[in-house]
Design a protein around this motif. Structure first.
Motif, PDB file in Angstrom:
ATOM      1  N   LEU A  50      -4.144 -10.631   6.848  1.00  0.00           N
ATOM      2  CA  LEU A  50      -3.455  -9.500   7.462  1.00  0.00           C
ATOM      3  C   LEU A  50      -1.954  -9.767   7.574  1.00  0.00           C
ATOM      4  N   LYS A  51      -1.601 -11.021   7.740  1.00  0.00           N
ATOM      5  CA  LYS A  51      -0.181 -11.388   7.808  1.00  0.00           C
ATOM      6  C   LYS A  51       0.509 -11.113   6.466  1.00  0.00           C
ATOM      7  N   GLU A  52      -0.177 -11.392   5.375  1.00  0.00           N
ATOM      8  CA  GLU A  52       0.393 -11.100   4.050  1.00  0.00           C
ATOM      9  C   GLU A  52       0.563  -9.591   3.855  1.00  0.00           C
ATOM     10  N   VAL A  53      -0.408  -8.824   4.294  1.00  0.00           N
ATOM     11  CA  VAL A  53      -0.342  -7.366   4.164  1.00  0.00           C
ATOM     12  C   VAL A  53       0.809  -6.828   5.008  1.00  0.00           C
ATOM     13  N   GLU A  54       1.000  -7.398   6.180  1.00  0.00           N
ATOM     14  CA  GLU A  54       2.043  -6.952   7.102  1.00  0.00           C
ATOM     15  C   GLU A  54       3.439  -7.046   6.494  1.00  0.00           C
ATOM     16  N   ALA A  55       3.619  -7.920   5.525  1.00  0.00           N
ATOM     17  CA  ALA A  55       4.919  -8.081   4.874  1.00  0.00           C
ATOM     18  C   ALA A  55       5.268  -6.886   3.977  1.00  0.00           C
ATOM     19  N   HIS A  56       4.310  -6.015   3.731  1.00  0.00           N
ATOM     20  CA  HIS A  56       4.504  -4.873   2.829  1.00  0.00           C
ATOM     21  C   HIS A  56       4.463  -3.583   3.642  1.00  0.00           C
ATOM     22  N   LYS A  57       5.554  -3.297   4.345  1.00  0.00           N
ATOM     23  CA  LYS A  57       5.538  -2.148   5.250  1.00  0.00           C
ATOM     24  C   LYS A  57       6.773  -1.257   5.130  1.00  0.00           C
ATOM     25  N   ASP A  58       7.261  -1.080   3.914  1.00  0.00           N
ATOM     26  CA  ASP A  58       8.382  -0.157   3.731  1.00  0.00           C
ATOM     27  C   ASP A  58       8.253   0.577   2.399  1.00  0.00           C
ATOM     28  N   LYS A  59       9.235   1.406   2.091  1.00  0.00           N
ATOM     29  CA  LYS A  59       9.180   2.224   0.874  1.00  0.00           C
ATOM     30  C   LYS A  59       9.179   1.393  -0.406  1.00  0.00           C
ATOM     31  N   LYS A  60       9.743   0.187  -0.350  1.00  0.00           N
ATOM     32  CA  LYS A  60       9.807  -0.660  -1.540  1.00  0.00           C
ATOM     33  C   LYS A  60       8.455  -1.285  -1.859  1.00  0.00           C
ATOM     34  N   SER A  61       7.674  -1.550  -0.820  1.00  0.00           N
ATOM     35  CA  SER A  61       6.355  -2.142  -0.983  1.00  0.00           C
ATOM     36  C   SER A  61       5.503  -1.744   0.209  1.00  0.00           C
ATOM     37  N   CYS A  62       4.600  -0.816  -0.022  1.00  0.00           N
ATOM     38  CA  CYS A  62       3.788  -0.243   1.057  1.00  0.00           C
ATOM     39  C   CYS A  62       2.310  -0.521   0.807  1.00  0.00           C
ATOM     40  N   TRP A  63       1.755  -1.412   1.615  1.00  0.00           N
ATOM     41  CA  TRP A  63       0.341  -1.743   1.520  1.00  0.00           C
ATOM     42  C   TRP A  63      -0.368  -1.289   2.787  1.00  0.00           C
ATOM     43  N   ILE A  64      -1.602  -0.857   2.645  1.00  0.00           N
ATOM     44  CA  ILE A  64      -2.435  -0.519   3.790  1.00  0.00           C
ATOM     45  C   ILE A  64      -3.827  -1.108   3.580  1.00  0.00           C
ATOM     46  N   VAL A  65      -4.525  -1.293   4.682  1.00  0.00           N
ATOM     47  CA  VAL A  65      -5.899  -1.798   4.643  1.00  0.00           C
ATOM     48  C   VAL A  65      -6.818  -0.672   5.082  1.00  0.00           C
ATOM     49  N   ILE A  66      -7.838  -0.405   4.271  1.00  0.00           N
ATOM     50  CA  ILE A  66      -8.875   0.563   4.624  1.00  0.00           C
ATOM     51  C   ILE A  66     -10.220  -0.086   4.318  1.00  0.00           C
ATOM     52  N   ALA A  67     -11.032  -0.196   5.346  1.00  0.00           N
ATOM     53  CA  ALA A  67     -12.364  -0.806   5.220  1.00  0.00           C
ATOM     54  C   ALA A  67     -12.293  -2.183   4.566  1.00  0.00           C
ATOM     55  N   GLU A  74      -9.340   3.439  10.721  1.00  0.00           N
ATOM     56  CA  GLU A  74      -9.694   4.450  11.716  1.00  0.00           C
ATOM     57  C   GLU A  74      -8.926   5.751  11.480  1.00  0.00           C
ATOM     58  N   ASN A  75      -7.635   5.650  11.233  1.00  0.00           N
ATOM     59  CA  ASN A  75      -6.832   6.851  10.979  1.00  0.00           C
ATOM     60  C   ASN A  75      -7.262   7.548   9.695  1.00  0.00           C
ATOM     61  N   PHE A  76      -7.581   6.778   8.681  1.00  0.00           N
ATOM     62  CA  PHE A  76      -8.034   7.349   7.415  1.00  0.00           C
ATOM     63  C   PHE A  76      -9.331   8.123   7.621  1.00  0.00           C
ATOM     64  N   GLU A  77     -10.260   7.544   8.351  1.00  0.00           N
ATOM     65  CA  GLU A  77     -11.544   8.203   8.593  1.00  0.00           C
ATOM     66  C   GLU A  77     -11.396   9.413   9.509  1.00  0.00           C
ATOM     67  N   ASP A  78     -10.509   9.329  10.492  1.00  0.00           N
ATOM     68  CA  ASP A  78     -10.295  10.443  11.418  1.00  0.00           C
ATOM     69  C   ASP A  78      -9.798  11.696  10.712  1.00  0.00           C
ATOM     70  N   VAL A  79      -9.017  11.519   9.667  1.00  0.00           N
ATOM     71  CA  VAL A  79      -8.465  12.656   8.937  1.00  0.00           C
ATOM     72  C   VAL A  79      -9.550  13.346   8.115  1.00  0.00           C
TER      73      VAL A  79
END
Length: 135
Positions: free
Chosen positions: A11-28, A58-63
């Motif tokens: 999750l720490k590696e994923v957290e490094a990708h949080k802007d327009k240049k590199s956007c990663w998300i985790v789903i399931a 959770e947000n993905f499923e809620d939508v």
């Protein structure tokens, strides 16, 4: 899942990708690089950027995303969360969605029908009292 799904991320590696240049998300517990999808997302790029670098399950499923949206996700899959940090394992999902009546988190299910029924009963009593009794 192809070879890219075999790649494991913390999750720490994923957290490094949080802007327009590199956007990663985790789903399931799967990791998606949605950078190229930002401008195409029907809800706008802001929706994805708010979830960037984190678990958005959770947000993905809620939508309530469509089957087409779920199919499109495969194009953006880059890997999965390392086993130690997975939160959406089949056992956990089964418990979460099984409707286990012993689950204290499931206590709101009775409210979905009891509260409207109580309101309907109250409204009918008020109607009878004010309108029918005057005749």
């Amino acid at each position: 899942m192809g070879d890219t799904a075999a790649k494991k991320y913390s999750l720490k590696e994923v957290e490094a990708h949080k802007d327009k240049k590199s956007c990663w998300i985790v789903i399931a517990d799967n990791v998606y690089d949605v950078t190229k999808f930002l401008e195409e997302h029907p809800g706008g790029e802001e929706v994805l950027l708010e979830q960037a670098g984190k678990d958005a399950t959770e947000n993905f499923e809620d939508v309530g995303h469509s089957t087409d949206a779920r199919t499109m996700m495969k194009d953006y899959l880059v890997g999965e969360i390392i086993d130690e940090e997975k939160t959406n394992t089949p056992e956990k999902l089964k418990k979460k969605w099984s409707g286990d009546s012993n689950d204290p988190d499931n206590s709101s299910s009775w409210k979905t029908w009891l509260i409207p029924m109580a309101l309907a009963l109250a409204a009918s009593l008020i109607f009878r009292f004010f309108f029918i009794s005057k005749n």
